[in-house]
Design a protein around this motif. Sequence first.
Motif, short mmCIF file in Angstrom:
data_model
loop_
_atom_site.label_atom_id
_atom_site.label_comp_id
_atom_site.label_asym_id
_atom_site.label_seq_id
_atom_site.Cartn_x
_atom_site.Cartn_y
_atom_site.Cartn_z
N LEU A 1 32.78 38.36 41.27
CA LEU A 1 32.88 39.66 41.91
C LEU A 1 31.91 40.67 41.30
O LEU A 1 31.38 41.54 42.00
CB LEU A 1 34.31 40.19 41.82
N PHE A 2 31.66 40.57 40.01
CA PHE A 2 30.64 41.44 39.39
C PHE A 2 29.27 41.16 40.00
O PHE A 2 28.49 42.07 40.30
CB PHE A 2 30.58 41.21 37.88
N ALA A 3 28.98 39.88 40.17
CA ALA A 3 27.66 39.48 40.66
C ALA A 3 27.51 39.71 42.16
O ALA A 3 26.38 39.94 42.65
CB ALA A 3 27.42 38.00 40.34
N ASN A 4 28.63 39.67 42.89
CA ASN A 4 28.58 39.78 44.35
C ASN A 4 29.68 40.73 44.82
O ASN A 4 30.75 40.29 45.25
CB ASN A 4 28.75 38.41 45.00
N PRO A 5 29.42 42.04 44.75
CA PRO A 5 30.43 43.03 45.15
C PRO A 5 30.90 42.81 46.59
O PRO A 5 30.14 42.34 47.44
CB PRO A 5 29.69 44.36 44.99
N THR A 6 32.15 43.16 46.83
CA THR A 6 32.74 42.95 48.16
C THR A 6 33.69 44.08 48.49
O THR A 6 34.14 44.81 47.59
CB THR A 6 33.48 41.59 48.20
N ASP A 7 33.98 44.25 49.77
CA ASP A 7 34.95 45.26 50.19
C ASP A 7 36.38 44.73 50.17
O ASP A 7 37.33 45.50 50.06
CB ASP A 7 34.63 45.73 51.61
N LEU A 8 36.52 43.41 50.31
CA LEU A 8 37.84 42.82 50.45
C LEU A 8 37.82 41.38 49.97
O LEU A 8 36.86 40.64 50.27
CB LEU A 8 38.27 42.85 51.93
N VAL A 9 38.86 40.98 49.25
CA VAL A 9 39.07 39.58 48.92
C VAL A 9 40.20 39.07 49.79
O VAL A 9 41.30 39.65 49.80
CB VAL A 9 39.40 39.39 47.44
N LEU A 10 39.94 38.01 50.55
CA LEU A 10 40.95 37.42 51.42
C LEU A 10 41.36 36.08 50.85
O LEU A 10 40.53 35.19 50.67
CB LEU A 10 40.41 37.27 52.85
N VAL A 11 42.66 35.94 50.56
CA VAL A 11 43.21 34.70 50.01
C VAL A 11 44.18 34.11 51.02
O VAL A 11 44.75 34.82 51.85
CB VAL A 11 43.92 34.93 48.66
#
Length: 372
Positions: free
Chosen positions: A87-97
């Motif tokens: 997540l540090f390397a590839n920022p995102t708006d949402l994590v979907l599990v």
Amino acid sequence: MKVTLVAGARPNFMKIAPIIEAIRQAGAAGQPIEYRLVHTGQHYDKNMSESFFTELGIPEPDANLECGGGTQAEQAANIMVRFEQELFANPTDLVLVVGDVTSTMSCSIAAKKLNIDVAHVEAGIRSGDMTMPEEVNRIVTDSITDLFFTTSEVANTNLRRSGVGEERIHFVGNTMIDTLLKQRPRFVQPAFWSDLGLQPQQYFVLTLHRPANVDDAEGLRTLIDTITQTSRNLPIIFPVHPRTARNLKQFNISAPNLHLVEPMSYLQFNYLVERARAVITDSGGITEETTVMGVPCITLRNSTERPETVTVGTNELIGTDPAALPPYMERLFSNDWKQGGVPELWDGQTAGRIVDILLRTYSSKTQPATTN
């Protein structure tokens, strides 16, 4: 918006595949959404994973965290550390599990520690059995989730009871069934079908993996003896987990009509299930598939997180005592099994509903993005 999709174990593949397809379709239609697929490597067998990716049209993951092995605590910790780095390397708006495996819980925790929203697909299901690692994963994940995508009204009720606001609960259906309905015309006959002389409705499918059923020698022997002796000599096809196979060999458990086979691909396994007289299992996901395909199912557990497969579908929950099995086998052979039906919104359109809700929820928060 940018969505990071998490898959960690075999059941996750079937749940994530239609969501990927729906995101791609939305992106191709000009909607501002893109995804990054992260495989935690929690369960990873190169041959099986590649077959699932190919069969279900899942692209190669953008990242594989390679977090297989170790105790549950070690695995959870490894996943959290490596997913945080992702997540540090590839920022995102949402994590979907999706689902209830260790990866589901661990990636949710890592995301929330970084103040990233979490969406949980298959939220709210509960077995009430805290000895199941999956139950712990469900409860922890749902305690920090932002968007809850549910498969049933029972799941909705569970979430309301835990204090989740109505505005965050979205009853959308079951992505596992999206995959089943799409792939059903493509089911493939296993190679052993002819070798064993199998005929539709003239064999059983057996799956066992829970420690309570497979780790005790006498318990496993009694269970297998009961199943084989009440099957009227019909073949019993048992796609066997390596640990269970070792136990059967160590405990010297066998029967003439019990056929141990290697784990199969998704398309082969469901070909077998669709044509079975019945399925005997201690799994949860299989009970959803048998319900939609109208196949009788007997579940060897004391509780289920999918009660709609019993109240609506073709599943019967009989407990772990083998002595409970014979009356149900008699019903099968008397053609007295309940008809069953398909639960609400298990219609193959769930992933599209999920993506529509994501776009509505986040459209004002994010800038337009290009698709994968």
